[in-house]
Write an enzyme that holds these catalytic residues in place. Sequence first.
Site, PDB file in Angstrom:
ATOM      1  N   CYS A  52      -7.805  17.321  34.598  1.00 53.83           N
ATOM      2  CA  CYS A  52      -7.823  17.110  36.052  1.00 53.83           C
ATOM      3  C   CYS A  52      -6.496  17.531  36.657  1.00 53.83           C
ATOM      4  O   CYS A  52      -5.433  17.059  36.235  1.00 53.83           O
ATOM      5  CB  CYS A  52      -8.101  15.644  36.362  1.00 53.83           C
ATOM      6  SG  CYS A  52      -7.901  15.214  38.118  1.00 53.83           S
ATOM      7  N   CYS A  55      -4.480  14.360  38.270  1.00 51.91           N
ATOM      8  CA  CYS A  55      -3.977  13.230  37.485  1.00 51.91           C
ATOM      9  C   CYS A  55      -2.460  13.330  37.288  1.00 51.91           C
ATOM     10  O   CYS A  55      -1.900  14.438  37.265  1.00 51.91           O
ATOM     11  CB  CYS A  55      -4.683  13.171  36.126  1.00 51.91           C
ATOM     12  SG  CYS A  55      -6.308  12.375  36.167  1.00 51.91           S
ATOM     13  N   HIS A 115      -8.010   8.066  37.476  1.00 53.40           N
ATOM     14  CA  HIS A 115      -9.022   9.095  37.694  1.00 53.40           C
ATOM     15  C   HIS A 115     -10.390   8.485  37.999  1.00 53.40           C
ATOM     16  O   HIS A 115     -11.251   9.151  38.591  1.00 53.40           O
ATOM     17  CB  HIS A 115      -9.115   9.976  36.432  1.00 53.40           C
ATOM     18  CG  HIS A 115     -10.024  11.157  36.549  1.00 53.40           C
ATOM     19  ND1 HIS A 115      -9.702  12.284  37.279  1.00 53.40           N
ATOM     20  CD2 HIS A 115     -11.265  11.378  36.019  1.00 53.40           C
ATOM     21  CE1 HIS A 115     -10.710  13.149  37.195  1.00 53.40           C
ATOM     22  NE2 HIS A 115     -11.663  12.634  36.440  1.00 53.40           N
ATOM     23  N   ASN A 155     -13.507  13.534  51.659  1.00 47.69           N
ATOM     24  CA  ASN A 155     -14.839  13.935  51.205  1.00 47.69           C
ATOM     25  C   ASN A 155     -15.071  13.273  49.859  1.00 47.69           C
ATOM     26  O   ASN A 155     -14.357  13.562  48.898  1.00 47.69           O
ATOM     27  CB  ASN A 155     -14.940  15.452  51.051  1.00 47.69           C
ATOM     28  CG  ASN A 155     -14.845  16.173  52.373  1.00 47.69           C
ATOM     29  OD1 ASN A 155     -15.365  15.701  53.381  1.00 47.69           O
ATOM     30  ND2 ASN A 155     -14.185  17.314  52.392  1.00 47.69           N
ATOM     31  N   SER A 163     -14.400  18.966  45.518  1.00 52.61           N
ATOM     32  CA  SER A 163     -14.197  19.892  44.403  1.00 52.61           C
ATOM     33  C   SER A 163     -13.539  19.256  43.191  1.00 52.61           C
ATOM     34  O   SER A 163     -13.443  19.888  42.136  1.00 52.61           O
ATOM     35  CB  SER A 163     -13.356  21.090  44.865  1.00 52.61           C
ATOM     36  OG  SER A 163     -12.086  20.652  45.324  1.00 52.61           O
ATOM     37  N   HIS A 166     -11.351  13.287  40.986  1.00 56.08           N
ATOM     38  CA  HIS A 166     -10.260  12.322  41.121  1.00 56.08           C
ATOM     39  C   HIS A 166     -10.228  11.841  42.575  1.00 56.08           C
ATOM     40  O   HIS A 166     -10.123  12.652  43.497  1.00 56.08           O
ATOM     41  CB  HIS A 166      -8.920  12.976  40.759  1.00 56.08           C
ATOM     42  CG  HIS A 166      -7.800  11.999  40.618  1.00 56.08           C
ATOM     43  ND1 HIS A 166      -7.190  11.735  39.402  1.00 56.08           N
ATOM     44  CD2 HIS A 166      -7.178  11.209  41.528  1.00 56.08           C
ATOM     45  CE1 HIS A 166      -6.232  10.825  39.583  1.00 56.08           C
ATOM     46  NE2 HIS A 166      -6.217  10.504  40.877  1.00 56.08           N
ATOM     47  N   HIS A 168      -9.502  11.196  46.123  1.00 60.44           N
ATOM     48  CA  HIS A 168      -8.425  11.712  46.958  1.00 60.44           C
ATOM     49  C   HIS A 168      -8.937  11.996  48.365  1.00 60.44           C
ATOM     50  O   HIS A 168     -10.140  12.048  48.608  1.00 60.44           O
ATOM     51  CB  HIS A 168      -7.843  12.996  46.353  1.00 60.44           C
ATOM     52  CG  HIS A 168      -8.780  14.174  46.400  1.00 60.44           C
ATOM     53  ND1 HIS A 168      -9.834  14.323  45.527  1.00 60.44           N
ATOM     54  CD2 HIS A 168      -8.816  15.255  47.218  1.00 60.44           C
ATOM     55  CE1 HIS A 168     -10.481  15.452  45.796  1.00 60.44           C
ATOM     56  NE2 HIS A 168      -9.891  16.027  46.826  1.00 60.44           N
ATOM     57  N   GLN A 170      -7.542  14.147  52.276  1.00 60.35           N
ATOM     58  CA  GLN A 170      -6.755  15.279  52.745  1.00 60.35           C
ATOM     59  C   GLN A 170      -6.219  15.030  54.152  1.00 60.35           C
ATOM     60  O   GLN A 170      -6.715  14.173  54.883  1.00 60.35           O
ATOM     61  CB  GLN A 170      -7.597  16.556  52.742  1.00 60.35           C
ATOM     62  CG  GLN A 170      -8.081  16.992  51.369  1.00 60.35           C
ATOM     63  CD  GLN A 170      -8.757  18.345  51.416  1.00 60.35           C
ATOM     64  OE1 GLN A 170      -8.167  19.349  51.808  1.00 60.35           O
ATOM     65  NE2 GLN A 170     -10.029  18.383  51.015  1.00 60.35           N
TER      66      GLN A 170
END
Length: 348
Positions: A52, A55, A115, A155, A163, A166, A168, A170
């Site tokens: 990943c 990570c 993760h 998202n 995509s 993990h 996250h 933006q």
Amino acid sequence: MQDFNMEEHPHRRYNALTGEWVLVSPHRAKRPWQGQVEKGQVEKRPEYDAQCYLCPGNERAGGEKNPDYKSTYTFVNDFSALLPDTPQGEEIEGELFRAESEQGICKVICFSPRHDLTIPEMSHEAVCGVVDVWQKEYRELGQKKFINYVQIFENKGAVMGCSNPHPHGQIWSSRSIPVEPMKEQLQQMAYFKKHGRTLLSDYLTQELEKDQRIIYKNDHFVVLAPYWAVWPFEAMIVSRRPVPSLDHLSEYEKSGLADAYRHLTILYDNLFETSFPYSAGLHQAPTDGREHPEWHLHMHFYPPLLRSATVKKFMVGYEMLANPQRDITPETSTRRLKELPSVHYKFR
């Protein structure tokens, strides 16, 4: 002659935040489904994945190496959609052909070094850390002269185009104010000039009185299904105090936002006992150096799932060519979410 019933009959609802309309067709919820069925999501992930690129300690796709971070971590996106050093320029040919350069900064927020932990599975304290970073990034990016809007979003899930698994979010910050916030800017400004109060203050007061679409509330934030919701289980988190942005939140209010965010996403996961996908984002005042008393901080959640963990709502045909349409009413989706336990299904 039948009496009109909004829970049974087709009707349109007005979106006061954008000035647009949504078609509601509750009778269609009874139709059989023979369309696309998504693959069930793989629930079990390791705490750390050596492959990943988000990570701790791993090399990212752009070649940079992540530090051994222990909490929420942000970095400039290796493949940013906006760049700070884009030269200024424009192309104008009459009234019909117009383009202009756009500057900005895009960042990634890793919610946790783990993760395998999404927001609903994180502790309240850890989610507070995410909100702290949101506030910090909004302030710092907003102070740059060429940044006039900071869009924080998430998202979640492959079905929403995520995509990397993990957990996250933006931040895309830009010189111009994007289309959706601009729609809300114009509507909120017009309402504030007419009434001297924020649009969402009055809307929230009336929603609390009606108590038909309130999903959850604490001392500082309210979670509700908007009257004009488009997506089947769409929700919005609204601050009780009419603050224009994250920048104005107290420590207590930030904790309240983290609580509302975590509680709603737990209900989402519990609905179909899956890691519930969605796109979510904060809408708040532009960072153009002006006062924005008309703005009222809120967070939108647009989840696609409709009938189960594998059947989603599609925005096609009529929605793309005419206007948005939904089947189940926001009142029905509110009842279904409120009936769910507040403890995550994995921990029960």
